[in-house]
Structure formats: C-alpha cells, structure tokens
Design a protein around this motif. Structure first.
Motif, PDB file in Angstrom:
ATOM      1  N   GLU A   1       0.833  -1.186   0.000  1.00  0.00           N
ATOM      2  CA  GLU A   1       0.000   0.000   0.000  1.00  0.00           C
ATOM      3  C   GLU A   1       0.876   1.248   0.000  1.00  0.00           C
ATOM      4  N   PRO A   2       0.499   2.240  -0.776  1.00  0.00           N
ATOM      5  CA  PRO A   2       1.285   3.484  -0.782  1.00  0.00           C
ATOM      6  C   PRO A   2       1.234   4.159   0.573  1.00  0.00           C
ATOM      7  N   GLU A   3       2.393   4.653   0.964  1.00  0.00           N
ATOM      8  CA  GLU A   3       2.459   5.310   2.261  1.00  0.00           C
ATOM      9  C   GLU A   3       1.644   6.601   2.243  1.00  0.00           C
ATOM     10  N   LYS A   4       0.883   6.776   3.289  1.00  0.00           N
ATOM     11  CA  LYS A   4       0.069   7.977   3.397  1.00  0.00           C
ATOM     12  C   LYS A   4       0.903   9.093   4.009  1.00  0.00           C
ATOM     13  N   THR A   5       0.934  10.188   3.299  1.00  0.00           N
ATOM     14  CA  THR A   5       1.675  11.336   3.816  1.00  0.00           C
ATOM     15  C   THR A   5       0.779  12.132   4.752  1.00  0.00           C
ATOM     16  N   SER A   6       1.374  12.618   5.818  1.00  0.00           N
ATOM     17  CA  SER A   6       0.622  13.399   6.800  1.00  0.00           C
ATOM     18  C   SER A   6       0.244  14.740   6.187  1.00  0.00           C
ATOM     19  N   PRO A   7      -1.001  15.188   6.404  1.00  0.00           N
ATOM     20  CA  PRO A   7      -1.409  16.490   5.866  1.00  0.00           C
ATOM     21  C   PRO A   7      -0.639  17.619   6.539  1.00  0.00           C
ATOM     22  N   LYS A   8      -0.447  18.689   5.794  1.00  0.00           N
ATOM     23  CA  LYS A   8       0.322  19.823   6.301  1.00  0.00           C
ATOM     24  C   LYS A   8      -0.562  21.054   6.473  1.00  0.00           C
ATOM     25  N   LEU A   9      -0.128  21.891   7.398  1.00  0.00           N
ATOM     26  CA  LEU A   9      -0.719  23.212   7.529  1.00  0.00           C
ATOM     27  C   LEU A   9       0.086  24.141   6.625  1.00  0.00           C
ATOM     28  N   THR A  10      -0.586  24.731   5.653  1.00  0.00           N
ATOM     29  CA  THR A  10       0.084  25.603   4.699  1.00  0.00           C
ATOM     30  C   THR A  10      -0.284  27.056   4.975  1.00  0.00           C
ATOM     31  N   ILE A  11       0.734  27.855   5.241  1.00  0.00           N
ATOM     32  CA  ILE A  11       0.557  29.293   5.465  1.00  0.00           C
ATOM     33  C   ILE A  11       1.120  29.998   4.246  1.00  0.00           C
ATOM     34  N   ASN A  12       0.215  30.522   3.416  1.00  0.00           N
ATOM     35  CA  ASN A  12       0.605  31.075   2.120  1.00  0.00           C
ATOM     36  C   ASN A  12       0.614  32.597   2.186  1.00  0.00           C
ATOM     37  N   LEU A  13       1.810  33.182   2.178  1.00  0.00           N
ATOM     38  CA  LEU A  13       1.935  34.632   2.231  1.00  0.00           C
ATOM     39  C   LEU A  13       1.587  35.290   0.901  1.00  0.00           C
ATOM     40  N   LYS A  14       1.591  34.515  -0.164  1.00  0.00           N
ATOM     41  CA  LYS A  14       1.306  35.106  -1.470  1.00  0.00           C
ATOM     42  C   LYS A  14      -0.153  35.506  -1.624  1.00  0.00           C
ATOM     43  N   ASN A  15      -1.042  34.774  -0.929  1.00  0.00           N
ATOM     44  CA  ASN A  15      -2.467  35.145  -0.992  1.00  0.00           C
ATOM     45  C   ASN A  15      -3.089  35.312   0.394  1.00  0.00           C
ATOM     46  N   LYS A  16      -2.253  35.371   1.422  1.00  0.00           N
ATOM     47  CA  LYS A  16      -2.686  35.568   2.819  1.00  0.00           C
ATOM     48  C   LYS A  16      -3.739  34.529   3.241  1.00  0.00           C
ATOM     49  N   SER A  17      -3.475  33.285   2.892  1.00  0.00           N
ATOM     50  CA  SER A  17      -4.434  32.227   3.221  1.00  0.00           C
ATOM     51  C   SER A  17      -3.784  31.159   4.080  1.00  0.00           C
ATOM     52  N   ILE A  18      -4.643  30.420   4.794  1.00  0.00           N
ATOM     53  CA  ILE A  18      -4.224  29.273   5.593  1.00  0.00           C
ATOM     54  C   ILE A  18      -5.094  28.102   5.176  1.00  0.00           C
ATOM     55  N   VAL A  19      -4.479  26.945   4.950  1.00  0.00           N
ATOM     56  CA  VAL A  19      -5.226  25.750   4.579  1.00  0.00           C
ATOM     57  C   VAL A  19      -4.553  24.548   5.213  1.00  0.00           C
ATOM     58  N   PHE A  20      -5.344  23.521   5.521  1.00  0.00           N
ATOM     59  CA  PHE A  20      -4.792  22.303   6.106  1.00  0.00           C
ATOM     60  C   PHE A  20      -5.153  21.124   5.215  1.00  0.00           C
ATOM     61  N   GLY A  21      -4.130  20.427   4.714  1.00  0.00           N
ATOM     62  CA  GLY A  21      -4.335  19.243   3.894  1.00  0.00           C
ATOM     63  C   GLY A  21      -5.049  19.556   2.600  1.00  0.00           C
ATOM     64  N   ASN A  22      -5.686  18.517   2.040  1.00  0.00           N
ATOM     65  CA  ASN A  22      -6.384  18.647   0.761  1.00  0.00           C
ATOM     66  C   ASN A  22      -7.894  18.597   0.909  1.00  0.00           C
ATOM     67  N   ASP A  23      -8.365  18.413   2.146  1.00  0.00           N
ATOM     68  CA  ASP A  23      -9.804  18.252   2.357  1.00  0.00           C
ATOM     69  C   ASP A  23     -10.483  19.544   2.804  1.00  0.00           C
ATOM     70  N   ASN A  24      -9.725  20.615   2.904  1.00  0.00           N
ATOM     71  CA  ASN A  24     -10.287  21.858   3.402  1.00  0.00           C
ATOM     72  C   ASN A  24     -10.021  23.000   2.436  1.00  0.00           C
ATOM     73  N   GLU A  25     -10.870  23.989   2.491  1.00  0.00           N
ATOM     74  CA  GLU A  25     -10.712  25.155   1.640  1.00  0.00           C
ATOM     75  C   GLU A  25      -9.772  26.166   2.302  1.00  0.00           C
ATOM     76  N   PRO A  26      -8.975  26.893   1.512  1.00  0.00           N
ATOM     77  CA  PRO A  26      -8.125  27.948   2.078  1.00  0.00           C
ATOM     78  C   PRO A  26      -8.989  29.054   2.702  1.00  0.00           C
ATOM     79  N   VAL A  27      -8.506  29.581   3.818  1.00  0.00           N
ATOM     80  CA  VAL A  27      -9.217  30.639   4.527  1.00  0.00           C
ATOM     81  C   VAL A  27      -8.339  31.889   4.527  1.00  0.00           C
ATOM     82  N   LEU A  28      -8.911  33.017   4.111  1.00  0.00           N
ATOM     83  CA  LEU A  28      -8.169  34.283   4.065  1.00  0.00           C
ATOM     84  C   LEU A  28      -8.311  35.017   5.395  1.00  0.00           C
ATOM     85  N   LEU A  29      -7.227  35.651   5.847  1.00  0.00           N
ATOM     86  CA  LEU A  29      -7.223  36.410   7.090  1.00  0.00           C
ATOM     87  C   LEU A  29      -6.777  37.836   6.835  1.00  0.00           C
ATOM     88  N   PRO A  30      -7.218  38.771   7.690  1.00  0.00           N
ATOM     89  CA  PRO A  30      -6.686  40.138   7.620  1.00  0.00           C
ATOM     90  C   PRO A  30      -5.208  40.145   7.971  1.00  0.00           C
TER      91      PRO A  30
END
Length: 310
Positions: free
Chosen positions: A164-193
C-alpha cells in the motif's frame, strides 16, 4: 511454458556464441602453431642438409634413401613429443610411406648448390578438441543468472504491487502570497486580515523554534515573537498585499487570538482531529486567562507546516 522455451533458446544461443568464440580462437591458435612448427622444421632441415646424403645433379651424387628415412623418422619422433601438428613425409623425393593426397604442405629450401623439396602433412587432430566444455558451462551460468534475475524482478514487482502506498501526513500551509491558511487537501483555504494572519504565522514559527514557550496573557508578548510578526508583515508589503502602517501586534491580543481561532475553525472544519496541534488554546475557568492560560501552539514538527512565499 513460454518462459521455459525462451530460457532454452537463450541457453542454446549463448552456447553457440561461446562455442563459436572458442572455435575461432582455437583455429587462430592452431594456425599460429602450424606456422611456428613449419619455420622450425625448415630451420632444422636447413641446418642438417650438409650432413645428409641427398642426390645432387651438379656433383652427380646419389642419395642414400635408408639414411634419409632414418633421419626423417628421428625428426618426426621429436615432433611428436613436441605435439607438433605436422609430420615430414618426404625430403627431396624420398618418401617415408604412402600418404593420402590431402593437407600436404610443400616447401622449397634453397642452397647454393640446389633446390631441396620438403613435404609435410598435417596430423589429423581429434575433432572433439574443437568442442569446448567451457562453452555450455558459461551458457548455463548466464541462463541461470537470467532465470533468477527474472524471478527476483517478478517477486519485487509483486511486493510493490501489493504494498500500500504510504500515506503522507497532511500539512498546515501558510501562504503569504495570498494571505491564506489551509490544512491538507480536504479543506478550503481561509483568508485572514493582515494583523491576525501575520501574528498567527509568527506564533506557529515561534512555537516550533522555542522549547516550552510560555505565552500567558498576564505577561508581555515576547520581543522575538513581535519581531517575527513584523517580519511577516513587511513580507506582505513586499508581495504587494498592503501599504498600511504596521499594526501593534502586542495590543488587543484577545481580539487577535479570537480572529485567529475563528479562522482556524474553518481551516480544520473537515480535519478536527488535527486541530488541537495548531490551535491557540482558549482560557479555561475563572481567572485562568490572566494567570495560568498559555496560548502557545503545541505543534513542534516543522515537517507538518509549510510556509509559501516566506
């Protein structure tokens, strides 16, 4: 069945290749030996001619066949001991015995007085000597190597197929290019002030780099954390997100944390089990906010966090 036939063909083909190589080498070596012995025989006869009783038309002398034959038999005996592929059959017309008219080599020796004819014949060699036992052995070794290599390849392929392919742990992505935060692939990016976004990015970064961070409401925000927040804000300016004045990240901390928690509730909406590691804890109980409450992030694993545009 087909694979076994292919292996048999491979074995026979390899055998032919090795046998051809051996036969070609053996033929080349035999020719070298033949030329070497021809030169050696010619030299031996040339040196012994003065001692031999040969017919000479110039001096009108007759040959002594018996002594010549005896001499030739002695030379042939020596050649046999040396495993020569040649035997002398005639010298100046005096033959040892009747030979088949094949594989005869005729040489002419020139002296100051006459021409002397020397005839030699190739000795029949054992035909089996042209066959090599090494050829089938090498072919067998190469065939077995091919067989076991193929078996190992099939086994490895089966293991990789079933693994079975190894499952990679989901990451918390903090994207300064669009001021968004997203976790893994199952959630939508959220924009913050600007302010809560920069403070949360600094909070995550600070807590991963600091052992047992002590972030309590009754204490001032650590200078290092404030510097990190300012650094992220200036990065947003470089990326063209804002031209506003730098906010005071040490003021209205409760409001800033409240905005961050509200955004994280959306970020971890489909991944609640991971939320606690990246969520600034809320105060529990009366008076705990000012005395015991620590809003530090629990996550210490840098591989679980990705900064884009940092």
């Amino acid at each position: 069945m087909k694979s076994n036939i292919n292996l048999l063909i491979y074995f026979l083909f390899s055998w032919l290749i090795f046998q051809f190589s051996y036969s070609a080498g053996r033929h080349y070596q035999n020719n070298l030996n033949k030329e070497r012995f021809i030169a050696s025989i010619e030299k031996r006869i040339a040196l012994d001619i003065p001692k031999l009783t040969l017919a000479n038309k110039k001096f009108k002398t007759a040959a002594d066949p018996l002594s010549i034959k005896s001499y030739l038999n002695d030379v042939n005996a020596t050649l046999t001991k040396l495993k020569s592929p040649l035997q002398i059959i005639s010298l100046q017309g005096i033959q040892l015995k009747r030979f088949a008219e094949q594989d005869i080599i005729v040489k002419t020796l020139l002296t100051s007085e006459q021409e002397i004819t020397l005839e030699m014949q190739l000795v029949e060699s054992d035909r089996a000597s042209t066959l090599s036992l090494i050829a089938p052995l090498l072919a067998l070794i190469f065939t077995l190597f091919k067989y076991f290599s193929r078996r190992q390849k099939i086994a490895s392929s089966a293991i990789n197929h079933n693994k079975e392919p190894e499952k990679t742990s989901p990451k918390l992505t903090i994207n300064l290019k669009n001021k968004s935060i997203v976790f893994g692939n199952d959630n939508e990016p959220v924009l913050l002030p600007n302010k809560p976004f920069c403070f949360y990015a600094a909070l995550v970064d600070y807590c991963m780099q600091t052992d047992c961070p002590n972030l309590k409401h009754n204490n001032e925000v650590p200078e290092e954390l404030l510097q990190m927040a300012n650094k992220y804000f200036y990065r947003l300016i470089e990326l063209g997100h804002t031209k506003r004045k730098r906010p005071d990240f040490g003021a209205n901390l409760d409001k800033t944390l409240s905005e961050i928690r509200s955004a994280l509730d959306e970020v971890f909406k489909n991944s609640v089990a991971f939320k606690e590691s990246f969520y600034p804890p809320k105060a529990q109980g009366e008076g705990s906010r000012s005395k015991m409450h620590n809003y530090a992030i629990l996550n210490k694993d840098a591989s679980c966090v990705e900064f884009i545009g940092k």
